[in-house]
Each structure stands twice: as C-alpha cells, then as structure tokens.
Design a protein around this motif. Structure first.
Motif, PDB file in Angstrom:
ATOM      1  N   GLN A 168      45.259  37.821  21.923  1.00  0.00           N
ATOM      2  CA  GLN A 168      44.204  37.890  22.921  1.00  0.00           C
ATOM      3  C   GLN A 168      44.524  36.985  24.106  1.00  0.00           C
ATOM      4  OE1 GLN A 168      40.798  36.703  20.495  1.00  0.00           O
ATOM      5  NE2 GLN A 168      40.015  38.797  20.566  1.00  0.00           N
ATOM      6  N   LYS A 207      35.825  34.478  27.989  1.00  0.00           N
ATOM      7  CA  LYS A 207      35.903  35.847  27.493  1.00  0.00           C
ATOM      8  C   LYS A 207      37.260  36.041  26.840  1.00  0.00           C
ATOM      9  CE  LYS A 207      32.710  38.000  30.767  1.00  0.00           C
ATOM     10  NZ  LYS A 207      32.504  39.091  31.753  1.00  0.00           N
ATOM     11  N   LYS A 208      37.268  36.795  25.727  1.00  0.00           N
ATOM     12  CA  LYS A 208      38.498  37.084  25.001  1.00  0.00           C
ATOM     13  C   LYS A 208      38.803  38.571  25.114  1.00  0.00           C
ATOM     14  CE  LYS A 208      37.761  33.265  21.786  1.00  0.00           C
ATOM     15  NZ  LYS A 208      37.572  32.848  20.381  1.00  0.00           N
ATOM     16  N   ILE A 209      40.019  38.869  25.549  1.00  0.00           N
ATOM     17  CA  ILE A 209      40.424  40.252  25.791  1.00  0.00           C
ATOM     18  C   ILE A 209      41.601  40.586  24.883  1.00  0.00           C
ATOM     19  CG2 ILE A 209      41.360  41.865  27.488  1.00  0.00           C
ATOM     20  CD1 ILE A 209      39.558  38.830  28.784  1.00  0.00           C
ATOM     21  N   VAL A 256      38.504  41.616  33.472  1.00  0.00           N
ATOM     22  CA  VAL A 256      37.672  40.604  32.823  1.00  0.00           C
ATOM     23  C   VAL A 256      36.316  41.168  32.422  1.00  0.00           C
ATOM     24  CG1 VAL A 256      36.584  38.343  33.105  1.00  0.00           C
ATOM     25  CG2 VAL A 256      38.858  38.759  34.060  1.00  0.00           C
ATOM     26  N   LYS A 313      36.798  43.816  29.660  1.00  0.00           N
ATOM     27  CA  LYS A 313      37.530  43.232  28.530  1.00  0.00           C
ATOM     28  C   LYS A 313      38.641  44.165  28.042  1.00  0.00           C
ATOM     29  CE  LYS A 313      33.894  40.219  26.723  1.00  0.00           C
ATOM     30  NZ  LYS A 313      33.126  39.813  25.521  1.00  0.00           N
TER      31      LYS A 313
END
Length: 207
Positions: free
Chosen positions: A120, A132-134, A194, A197
């Motif tokens: 991620q 935020k985690k993508i 962002v 995601k």
C-alpha cells in the motif's frame, strides 16, 4: 550537528531532538528537504505493526510540525514529501509473531514473510495529519526506495520508486548469497488517485 564551519569543521549548531522524539523512536534511514524545511521520519513498533511520525523543522531545527500514522507492516525504508502529503510505502509483508514468541525465529527480519498482503501507498496530509491507504497493483512486490514524488494539478500524487521482486536475497538471512541472489528491480511510476483510493503503475525501467 546541523551547522558546520566549512573551514574548521567545528560544529556551529546542534540539537539532540529530545523534545521532539520519544525514547522508543527509531529513525528511518533517510531524510527529506522540501523548500526550506527538513523532514525526518521516526518509527516505533507496536504489537500490530508500527507507528511512523513525520517531524518537520526549519533549517535551525526549530519545530514546524509533526504528524503520525499507524502501519500494519513491520518494515519500511523510505518516505517522500510533496506540497500536500508525506508519502510512505507499506510493503506486502506479514510477521509471524508466534515464531518470535516461541523462539524459532530470533529477530523480526527472520519472521517476516511476503505472503498474504497487498502493498500500500500511505499518504498523510501535512497539515491535518489525516491519512489514506491505497492498495497497489499485484505487479508491485516490495518498494525499497522512493526516488521522487509530487502532487499533480488534478489532486493526484505521482511517485517514482524502485520495486524489488522480493525483499530477501535468499531463502533467509543465513542462506543469502549476496553475490548471485540480488532481487530483480524495476523503476516504476505509481499514479495515485487519493480520493478514489486507486493506483496505476507504469514500468519506466526494467533491469
């Protein structure tokens, strides 16, 4: 020391960061300069991963700000800074805590396994601290170093980084053949949306 006399090499300014860092913090082995600010990153381990703190200073190490984020990974090597964000990679690695508790593995590195997770990109807002985690595509194995990162006009973030096919040289630390078992690496460009995601990966160089 953050200021050294160029002729005598005497220290002209120094700090021990005792008011900014906790005793358990360990420094991530890289720093970044963005415009006039110096950014350091430190990490502290938790039972479920690690906490990473980004600390931002002026040139004389006057504190500008500090933001933290929690990661479920136990390994990270690098970070980047853009106008809006701190950027860090959470590798696709799992930790076998039982092996550490029972003593069959002697350290965190031996107990790490590249199974069962997706890498991620974590973006942390430099002002608010919101993160935020993508998820990254399956083509990404382990990102070691981030070469560059920047914000785009549409609000997305672009990261150029080195992607390794694996984190270990051999079957384990003791069996590594450092002369012949160097992991294959790629220079990749990761474009992160962002808000949605999502991420898109382009290979820039495969070597």
């Amino acid at each position: 020391p953050y200021s050294v006399d160029p002729a005598s090499l005497l220290t002209r300014g120094n700090t021990n960061l005792r008011t900014e860092l906790d005793d358990g913090d360990k420094m991530i082995p890289s720093s970044r300069i963005y415009k006039d600010n110096i950014i350091l990153a430190s990490k502290s381990f938790t039972p479920f991963g690690m906490s990473v703190r980004f600390t931002e200073f002026k040139e004389d190490y006057r504190l500008v700000g500090s933001q933290s984020t929690a990661l479920s990974s136990f390994l990270t090597q690098d970070f980047a800074v853009t106008e809006k964000y701190f950027v860090i990679v959470q590798p696709a690695l799992s930790l076998d805590l039982n092996s550490l508790v029972l003593g069959s593995k002697k350290c965190y590195q031996e107990a790490l396994s590249p199974k069962g997770k997706t890498s991620q990109i974590v973006v942390v807002d430099r002002k608010s601290g919101a993160s935020k985690k993508i998820d990254l595509q399956d083509t990404i194995s382990v990102i070691g170093r981030i070469a560059n990162a920047y914000d785009e006009a549409d609000g997305n973030v672009t990261i150029d980084a080195i992607n390794h096919e694996r984190v270990f040289f051999g079957d384990g630390i003791k069996s590594a053949d450092y002369a012949n078992h160097v992991p294959r690496s790629q220079l990749v460009r990761v474009r992160v949306d962002v808000e949605a995601k999502t991420s898109d990966v382009t290979v820039l160089s495969d070597y």
